[in-house]
Every structure is written in C-alpha cells, then in structure tokens.
Design an enzyme around this catalytic site. Structure first.
Site, PDB file in Angstrom:
ATOM      1  N   SER A 131      -8.488  -2.423   5.173  1.00  0.00           N
ATOM      2  CA  SER A 131      -8.625  -3.368   4.068  1.00  0.00           C
ATOM      3  C   SER A 131      -8.202  -4.786   4.425  1.00  0.00           C
ATOM      4  CB  SER A 131      -7.818  -2.896   2.850  1.00  0.00           C
ATOM      5  OG  SER A 131      -6.452  -3.173   3.014  1.00  0.00           O
ATOM      6  N   LYS A 168      -1.238  -6.396   1.391  1.00  0.00           N
ATOM      7  CA  LYS A 168      -2.282  -7.150   0.697  1.00  0.00           C
ATOM      8  C   LYS A 168      -1.926  -8.635   0.679  1.00  0.00           C
ATOM      9  CE  LYS A 168      -4.923  -3.701  -0.763  1.00  0.00           C
ATOM     10  NZ  LYS A 168      -4.339  -2.711   0.150  1.00  0.00           N
TER      11      LYS A 168
END
Length: 210
Positions: A131, A168
């Site tokens: 990701s 993230k």
C-alpha cells in the site's frame, strides 16, 4: 574541491531537498521531486540528482531510499557513533495487523541517515504489503521510525487503530484523520481523534540490512 555551478533548475532541486530534510528529517524520494517540479517521471528527477552529485553538492547512499545527503552542510552529528537500533516485529503496509511485537534483534545505523540528536527513541519495522509503494516503501523494506505521538499533514506514520498498527500517510481534516495509502488501488482509513494513536514517524527507508 572546486564545485561547478549548478544550473538554475539544479539549484531549485537542491533547495527543495534541503527544505524537505529540514522539515521532515529525511530527503524526498525521486517521485516526490518529480511531482513537485512537474518533471515527467522519477528517471528525469534522477538525472538532476546525479548531476548535483557529480558537481559535489550531493552524496547518495547505495540501496537506501531517500539516502541523499547535502554536502557542505554543518556536520552536527559527525562525531556521533553508529546507533544501536532495535528491530521490532513487523507492520503491514495495507490492512492493519497486530501492532507492536517483541524486539527481534538489533542493528547499527549511521546517525547521519536520520539526523540523530539524541532526543528521540528510534526503532526499525519490516514492511509487508504494497500500500505504500508509490512512496518508495516496498514489501520487505525496513522503515526507520522516530517515536512520537504527533504528526504533520503528509507525514508517513505508524498508526494504531483498534489495537492494530499500519503504515500510512497522515492527513488531518477537522475532527477526522485520514490515513492514506500511497497506492492508487487502495482505500484510505478514516478515523476520529481519540480512535487511533501515532506510534512514530517514518524518517527513512532501508532496502537492505546486512
């Protein structure tokens, strides 16, 4: 060494790298440089970096993402010996998984990589997942984390949501926090203040630990 003068664009790239290091504590990626200047692709950004390195303005560390050092800057940490950094379990760059696991070992890291000043604790985590690939954080990489509980917009953080950790990019919008992947095929995680905590900020990516 007599340095050859950089071109106007090379001066702009050098200034951007310097400001990025001062603000974030680490150098920008080639993708971030190309995006900032509207350059068509990381390979063209690489040409500017290589030119600045040949002229003596930059030094790159092989196999180290964001491993760019500006030459001629004050050497605040030159006398600091290599630092023993714990390797702490794994964290998934994708869906959150079990948060912080036991220490699995230690390695020594050059303190110039992460602007060491002795005021924060640091640790390494191994990334699993895809990701964050658009931020040059790939499956199997080690990320160097500076422990802190706060973040600025666009910082890459290790955040804990419902007792599970994930890597993230951080954005705050009013009462909401967006934990954004750097992969256009994946969705962000949205939480409110109080529903998550920040373990630390990613300050460097290490592609290989010997």
């Amino acid at each position: 060494m007599n340095q050859r003068r950089p071109t106007k664009r090379q001066e702009e790239v050098l200034s951007f790298i310097r400001e990025h290091i001062e603000w974030h504590g680490y150098a920008p990626s080639l993708r971030e440089i190309s995006t900032h200047f509207g350059i068509s692709g990381p390979q063209n950004a690489r040409k500017h970096i290589e030119a600045l390195e040949k002229k003596g303005y930059l030094k790159r560390t092989p196999r180290l993402a964001r491993g760019i050092e500006i030459m001629g800057e004050p050497a605040e940490v030159s006398s600091v010996p290599p630092q023993k950094i714990p390797i702490v379990g794994s964290v998934r760059a994708g869906s959150p998984e079990l948060a912080i696991e036991d220490i699995q070992g230690h390695t020594f890291i050059d303190p110039t990589i992460f602007n060491y000043k002795g005021t924060h604790e640091h640790f390494l985590l191994k990334v699993r997942g895809a990701s964050m690939t658009e931020a040059s954080i790939d499956d199997g990489d080690y990320i160097l984390i500076r422990q802190q509980s706060t973040a600025h917009n666009r910082d890459i953080v290790v955040a804990v949501v419902d007792g599970e950790a994930t890597v993230k990019r951080f954005f705050k919008h009013g009462d909401y926090i967006l934990l954004q992947p750097e992969n256009s095929l994946m969705r962000a995680i949205t939480v409110r203040d109080g529903e998550f905590s920040i373990v630390g900020k990613v300050i460097s990516v290490i592609k290989n630990i010997g």
